[in-house]
Design a protein around this motif. Sequence first.
Motif, short mmCIF file in Angstrom:
data_model
loop_
_atom_site.label_atom_id
_atom_site.label_comp_id
_atom_site.label_asym_id
_atom_site.label_seq_id
_atom_site.Cartn_x
_atom_site.Cartn_y
_atom_site.Cartn_z
N ALA A 1 0.83 -1.21 0.00
CA ALA A 1 0.00 0.00 0.00
C ALA A 1 0.87 1.26 0.00
O ALA A 1 0.54 2.25 -0.67
CB ALA A 1 -0.93 0.00 1.21
N VAL B 1 -6.88 1.19 4.12
CA VAL B 1 -6.75 0.41 2.89
C VAL B 1 -7.64 -0.82 3.04
O VAL B 1 -7.33 -1.73 3.80
CB VAL B 1 -5.29 0.01 2.63
CG1 VAL B 1 -5.18 -0.76 1.35
CG2 VAL B 1 -4.42 1.25 2.57
N CYS C 1 -8.64 -3.21 -2.26
CA CYS C 1 -7.56 -2.44 -2.88
C CYS C 1 -6.24 -3.19 -2.87
O CYS C 1 -5.29 -2.78 -3.52
CB CYS C 1 -7.37 -1.10 -2.16
SG CYS C 1 -8.75 0.02 -2.39
N ARG C 2 -6.14 -4.26 -2.11
CA ARG C 2 -4.86 -4.94 -1.95
C ARG C 2 -4.53 -5.85 -3.08
O ARG C 2 -5.16 -6.43 -3.79
CB ARG C 2 -4.83 -5.71 -0.65
CG ARG C 2 -4.82 -4.77 0.49
CD ARG C 2 -4.70 -5.49 1.78
NE ARG C 2 -4.86 -4.47 2.81
CZ ARG C 2 -5.14 -4.75 4.04
NH1 ARG C 2 -5.27 -5.96 4.44
NH2 ARG C 2 -5.28 -3.78 4.91
#
Length: 168
Positions: A87, A163, A167-168
């Motif tokens: 991230a 996060v 989104c990872r």
Amino acid sequence: LGTFGHRRHSLEERRSQRRHRPAGAPALAFRVGARESLTLELATMTKVEVLTGVRDPLVYVCKFLRKAQSLPATPPVRHMVCGPADALKRLDQQLWSFDAHSFIAHAWVEPAPSAVVHERTPIWLGVAPQPGLACTVLVNLHEQAPDGWEQFDRVIEGEGGLVDPLCR
């Protein structure tokens, strides 16, 4: 002045109440003995802000850091952004290309920066908070609060981490 028959007692008690400090002044010192005193320090608490409903957390962090960098402050406010390494790499790329007309100055905690970079950098990226950077604001991208979050004046984090798993 008190109830009927107790006027004198009430008046003497009121006169003796304010003899050590002015009315409304904080009581910072307590008498321990005849010649020594114990002074209390007033501690400040960390202000924690929890964000919810953020669509794109990394874009939000970029906007927040851009605004924070543009505000004049004396002494300058330093920010520490902590989170997972992947991230932080995406955030690093977005900080370089977020706005075509401006640059958001930042540096990585690892490897150790030079003295000039250490003095002039307002935003730091790292997996864990570093105590030697004198940062006052922590932006937490982890799902849990990192160790050492208490050293910051302000902590910004999302519900369950900024996060999200998508989104990872």
